[in-house]
Scaffold this active site. Structure first.
Site, PDB file in Angstrom:
ATOM      1  N   ARG A 188      73.199  33.688  15.614  1.00 31.24           N
ATOM      2  CA  ARG A 188      73.225  33.750  14.060  1.00 31.24           C
ATOM      3  C   ARG A 188      72.243  33.048  13.387  1.00 31.24           C
ATOM      4  NH1 ARG A 188      78.618  33.119  15.549  1.00 31.24           N
ATOM      5  NH2 ARG A 188      79.834  35.041  15.590  1.00 31.24           N
TER       6      ARG A 188
ATOM      7  N   LYS B  77      60.832  38.152   5.033  1.00 29.71           N
ATOM      8  CA  LYS B  77      61.197  39.477   5.429  1.00 29.71           C
ATOM      9  C   LYS B  77      61.076  39.588   7.029  1.00 29.71           C
ATOM     10  CE  LYS B  77      60.986  41.741   1.036  1.00 29.71           C
ATOM     11  NZ  LYS B  77      60.253  42.724   0.155  1.00 29.71           N
TER      12      LYS B  77
ATOM     13  N   GLU C  26      45.396  43.686   0.614  1.00 29.80           N
ATOM     14  CA  GLU C  26      46.718  42.699   0.555  1.00 29.80           C
ATOM     15  C   GLU C  26      46.351  41.551  -0.488  1.00 29.80           C
ATOM     16  OE1 GLU C  26      49.837  43.612   0.895  1.00 29.80           O
ATOM     17  OE2 GLU C  26      49.686  45.201   2.338  1.00 29.80           O
TER      18      GLU C  26
ATOM     19  N   LYS D  65      51.883  33.964  -3.469  1.00 33.69           N
ATOM     20  CA  LYS D  65      53.405  34.807  -2.842  1.00 33.69           C
ATOM     21  C   LYS D  65      54.419  33.750  -2.916  1.00 33.69           C
ATOM     22  CE  LYS D  65      55.476  37.761   0.571  1.00 33.69           C
ATOM     23  NZ  LYS D  65      55.294  38.455   1.766  1.00 33.69           N
TER      24      LYS D  65
ATOM     25  N   GLU E 181      64.604  39.440  -3.308  1.00 31.20           N
ATOM     26  CA  GLU E 181      64.355  40.394  -4.270  1.00 31.20           C
ATOM     27  C   GLU E 181      65.341  41.083  -5.014  1.00 31.20           C
ATOM     28  OE1 GLU E 181      61.332  42.865  -2.035  1.00 31.20           O
ATOM     29  OE2 GLU E 181      61.869  44.443  -3.227  1.00 31.20           O
TER      30      GLU E 181
ATOM     31  N   ARG F 287      60.527  39.647  -7.362  1.00 36.19           N
ATOM     32  CA  ARG F 287      59.799  39.996  -5.671  1.00 36.19           C
ATOM     33  C   ARG F 287      59.356  41.329  -5.745  1.00 36.19           C
ATOM     34  NH1 ARG F 287      60.943  37.240   0.059  1.00 36.19           N
ATOM     35  NH2 ARG F 287      59.176  38.169   1.119  1.00 36.19           N
TER      36      ARG F 287
ATOM     37  N   ASN G 227      55.142  44.736  -4.678  1.00 39.96           N
ATOM     38  CA  ASN G 227      54.995  46.182  -3.941  1.00 39.96           C
ATOM     39  C   ASN G 227      54.127  46.931  -4.784  1.00 39.96           C
ATOM     40  OD1 ASN G 227      57.081  45.912  -1.646  1.00 39.96           O
ATOM     41  ND2 ASN G 227      58.597  45.899  -3.285  1.00 39.96           N
TER      42      ASN G 227
ATOM     43  N   HIS H 139      52.888  50.226  -3.284  1.00 40.36           N
ATOM     44  CA  HIS H 139      53.675  50.534  -2.042  1.00 40.36           C
ATOM     45  C   HIS H 139      54.176  51.936  -2.205  1.00 40.36           C
ATOM     46  CE1 HIS H 139      53.814  46.706   0.213  1.00 40.36           C
ATOM     47  NE2 HIS H 139      52.814  46.487  -0.278  1.00 40.36           N
TER      48      HIS H 139
ATOM     49  N   HIS I  94      53.318  54.043   0.613  1.00 36.58           N
ATOM     50  CA  HIS I  94      54.344  54.609   1.735  1.00 36.58           C
ATOM     51  C   HIS I  94      54.200  56.120   1.910  1.00 36.58           C
ATOM     52  CE1 HIS I  94      56.859  50.653   1.890  1.00 36.58           C
ATOM     53  NE2 HIS I  94      55.944  50.627   2.825  1.00 36.58           N
TER      54      HIS I  94
ATOM     55  N   HIS J 232      48.080  50.365   6.940  1.00 39.44           N
ATOM     56  CA  HIS J 232      48.932  49.967   5.630  1.00 39.44           C
ATOM     57  C   HIS J 232      48.182  49.543   4.508  1.00 39.44           C
ATOM     58  CE1 HIS J 232      52.350  48.559   3.554  1.00 39.44           C
ATOM     59  NE2 HIS J 232      52.051  47.373   3.444  1.00 39.44           N
TER      60      HIS J 232
HETATM   61  P1  NAD Z   1      49.551  44.841  13.790  1.00 44.94           P
HETATM   62  O1  NAD Z   1      50.841  43.709  13.845  1.00 44.94           O
HETATM   63  O2  NAD Z   1      49.861  46.210  14.316  1.00 44.94           O
HETATM   64  O3  NAD Z   1      48.205  44.253  14.006  1.00 44.94           O
HETATM   65  C1  NAD Z   1      47.146  45.204  13.727  1.00 44.94           C
HETATM   66  C2  NAD Z   1      46.384  45.462  14.955  1.00 44.94           C
HETATM   67  O4  NAD Z   1      45.657  44.239  15.414  1.00 44.94           O
HETATM   68  C3  NAD Z   1      47.072  45.468  16.163  1.00 44.94           C
HETATM   69  O5  NAD Z   1      46.746  46.541  17.219  1.00 44.94           O
HETATM   70  C4  NAD Z   1      47.151  44.086  16.999  1.00 44.94           C
HETATM   71  O6  NAD Z   1      47.402  44.047  18.328  1.00 44.94           O
HETATM   72  C5  NAD Z   1      45.677  43.812  16.547  1.00 44.94           C
HETATM   73  N1  NAD Z   1      45.624  42.223  16.503  1.00 44.94           N
HETATM   74  C6  NAD Z   1      46.412  41.416  15.892  1.00 44.94           C
HETATM   75  N2  NAD Z   1      45.910  40.242  16.011  1.00 44.94           N
HETATM   76  C7  NAD Z   1      44.582  40.445  16.355  1.00 44.94           C
HETATM   77  C8  NAD Z   1      43.475  39.589  16.666  1.00 44.94           C
HETATM   78  N3  NAD Z   1      43.267  38.309  16.051  1.00 44.94           N
HETATM   79  N4  NAD Z   1      42.316  40.119  17.514  1.00 44.94           N
HETATM   80  C9  NAD Z   1      42.463  41.467  17.704  1.00 44.94           C
HETATM   81  N5  NAD Z   1      43.197  42.317  17.413  1.00 44.94           N
HETATM   82  C10 NAD Z   1      44.325  41.751  16.845  1.00 44.94           C
HETATM   83  O7  NAD Z   1      49.475  45.184  12.065  1.00 44.94           O
HETATM   84  P2  NAD Z   1      49.594  44.214  10.771  1.00 44.94           P
HETATM   85  O8  NAD Z   1      48.710  44.968   9.719  1.00 44.94           O
HETATM   86  O9  NAD Z   1      49.149  42.864  11.168  1.00 44.94           O
HETATM   87  O10 NAD Z   1      50.966  44.147  10.207  1.00 44.94           O
HETATM   88  C11 NAD Z   1      51.671  45.173   9.692  1.00 44.94           C
HETATM   89  C12 NAD Z   1      53.258  45.199   9.856  1.00 44.94           C
HETATM   90  O11 NAD Z   1      53.730  44.084   9.127  1.00 44.94           O
HETATM   91  C13 NAD Z   1      53.996  46.301   9.591  1.00 44.94           C
HETATM   92  O12 NAD Z   1      54.835  46.598  10.567  1.00 44.94           O
HETATM   93  C14 NAD Z   1      54.711  46.200   8.122  1.00 44.94           C
HETATM   94  O13 NAD Z   1      55.807  46.813   7.945  1.00 44.94           O
HETATM   95  C15 NAD Z   1      54.840  44.574   8.261  1.00 44.94           C
HETATM   96  N6  NAD Z   1      54.610  43.859   7.045  1.00 44.94           N
HETATM   97  C16 NAD Z   1      55.554  42.936   6.833  1.00 44.94           C
HETATM   98  C17 NAD Z   1      55.676  42.184   5.551  1.00 44.94           C
HETATM   99  C18 NAD Z   1      56.684  41.444   5.555  1.00 44.94           C
HETATM  100  O14 NAD Z   1      56.976  40.713   4.217  1.00 44.94           O
HETATM  101  N7  NAD Z   1      57.452  40.948   6.386  1.00 44.94           N
HETATM  102  C19 NAD Z   1      54.823  42.599   4.582  1.00 44.94           C
HETATM  103  C20 NAD Z   1      53.656  43.364   5.146  1.00 44.94           C
HETATM  104  C21 NAD Z   1      53.679  44.214   6.093  1.00 44.94           C
HETATM  105  N1  GLY Z   2      55.484  42.203   1.269  1.00 52.02           N
HETATM  106  C1  GLY Z   2      56.498  42.095   0.140  1.00 52.02           C
HETATM  107  C2  GLY Z   2      57.484  41.181   0.288  1.00 52.02           C
HETATM  108  O1  GLY Z   2      57.261  40.207   0.875  1.00 52.02           O
HETATM  109  O2  GLY Z   2      58.368  40.897  -0.549  1.00 52.02           O
END
Ligand code: NAD
Ligand code: GLY
Length: 374
Positions: free
Chosen positions: A123, A145, A187, A229, A239, A243, A247, A250, A254, A267
């Site tokens: 949990r 998140k 971003e 942020k 949110e 918050r 987006n 977005h 999306h 993204h």
């Molecule tokens: P990702 O995690 O897929 O990384 C992008 C690519 O870079 C991958 O191929 C990864 O293996 C590679 N990589 C990572 N670090 C590296 C490094 N230092 N050197 C070489 N390659 C590297 O994508 P992302 O853009 O980091 O994240 C996207 C994800 O984040 C989505 O799933 C999205 O929904 C999520 N997201 C979450 C939030 C949140 O608030 N939780 C906010 C925005 C996005």
């Molecule tokens: N990426 C949007 C949030 O964290 O709320």
């Protein structure tokens, strides 16, 4: 490097607080982050691209603990329930107790899934974010998140679960492909566009240094975005209101990602295009002015980001996808629009005809989809 080169941003949520450390050499600086681990067990979640590059540095800091690693295959498709189950099995095999810690080493995919596994195990146990993409450093690792995708849609399952610390070692950006780096910059621009006009002007003045990945400039840009942020999250963790501003771009983005089956655009690229479309819609609705739209478009273009929808986009299809967005209420469109740079607003009941007009105009001037390795 000296400790003075590390910037610390504090995320403060009532009694819960955690640091976001941003700087060079931080993965190897275990003296700093190890104190955030309370127990004797740790599970490092990473992926098959990042672990060969950086797991060693983290492993040295875990010396003396009971720890193991769980590696995902690379890609968004692996942010799924099956892998949450496997991560939880790895915690069970480790014999993780309630004071165990999950360490997320990777981009947003790893961070979201690892954080969700930490939220589920007994949990909720501690986790530490060690983001290795720019997007993860400035966005996904901060704010709590966590979650995974379902076949029915992205991020449909999750939990708010704040990390114990965020360790943003910018040395890891050295291996990040240029296209991923630029997607992360989108971003950064987003935060400024939503609520910090001074930061937006600072970004305009530092485009060359950002493109060249100048260390001091990159650290400053990350810290400013994270500080913005952190303020929003502190006021509205789950949110209920403000918050949602995070987006901006977005809902359009999306729709573009879904239309491109999550392969045509990253993204951050989709968010860049989405912000421009939101600015244009704001103009059409008499909120923002054309000068602000032009500044946004120029900044994104100078950072090497796309600002137009991919060739072949279909305006009606995109509107249909936007109607499915989680932010909509009671069948009406609810979007983040702006009154100009730094002045984003949540607008409910947006006229679909106005959205369609903006989409048709964008489709008529469509550019080819970006290619890998920009
Ligand atoms: P990702 O995690 O897929 O990384 C992008 C690519 O870079 C991958 O191929 C990864 O293996 C590679 N990589 C990572 N670090 C590296 C490094 N230092 N050197 C070489 N390659 C590297 O994508 P992302 O853009 O980091 O994240 C996207 C994800 O984040 C989505 O799933 C999205 O929904 C999520 N997201 C979450 C939030 C949140 O608030 N939780 C906010 C925005 C996005
Ligand atoms: N990426 C949007 C949030 O964290 O709320």
């Amino acid at each position: 490097m000296s400790g003075t080169d590390v910037q610390t941003v504090e995320v403060a949520l009532d009694a819960r607080r955690y640091p976001v450390w941003i700087g060079r050499g931080l993965l190897g600086d275990a003296g700093r982050w190890r104190a955030r681990l309370r127990g004797r067990h740790a599970l490092v979640v990473s992926n098959t691209t990042v672990a060969p590059l950086y797991l060693d540095r983290v492993a040295r800091g875990l010396d003396g603990l009971h720890w193991s690693s769980f590696l995902l295959e690379d890609g968004e498709a692996h942010k799924n329930f099956g892998n949450v189950g496997r991560a939880l099995e790895a915690l069970a095999t480790l014999g993780a107790t309630r004071d165990a810690c999950v360490v997320a080493l990777g981009g947003g995919v790893v961070g979201d899934l690892a954080g969700f596994a930490a939220a589920c195990w007994m949990r909720g146990i501690d986790f530490i974010q060690m983001p290795t993409t720019l997007l993860a450093m400035v966005d996904s690792s901060v704010g709590g998140k966590t979650g995974v995708n379902l076949p029915a849609g992205k991020n449909l399952v999750g939990a708010f679960h704040q990390p114990r610390a965020v360790v943003a070692d910018i040395d890891t950006l050295a291996s990040l492909p240029d296209r991923e780096y630029r997607a992360g910059l989108a971003e950064v621009v987003k935060g400024a566009a939503i609520g910090d006009a001074g930061f937006f002007a600072w970004l305009e003045a530092h485009v060359d240094a950002l493109a060249a990945r100048d260390t001091t400039t990159v650290i400053e840009a990350i810290a400013r975005k994270v500080r913005y942020k952190a303020g929003v999250v502190a006021r509205d963790e789950t949110e209920q209101g403000e918050r949602a501003l995070l987006n901006l771009g977005h809902t359009f983005g999306h729709a573009l990602e879904t239309a491109g089956h999550y392969t045509a655009l990253l993204h951050g690229e989709a968010v860049a295009i989405g912000m421009v479309l939101a600015a244009r819609l704001s103009e059409r609705l008499g909120m923002g002015g054309p000068a602000d739209t032009a500044r946004l478009q120029q900044l994104l273009a100078r950072l090497g980001l796309p600002a137009g929808v991919p060739a072949g986009s279909d305006a009606e299809q995109l509107l249909g996808l936007m109607r499915l967005d989680k932010k909509n209420t009671a069948g009406t469109l609810r979007l983040i629009l702006w009154r100009g740079i730094g002045r984003a607003e949540i607008v409910a009941g947006v006229d679909p005809e106005a959205v369609l007009a903006v989409l048709h105009a964008a489709v008529s001037e469509a550019s080819p989809a970006p290619t890998r390795g920009l």
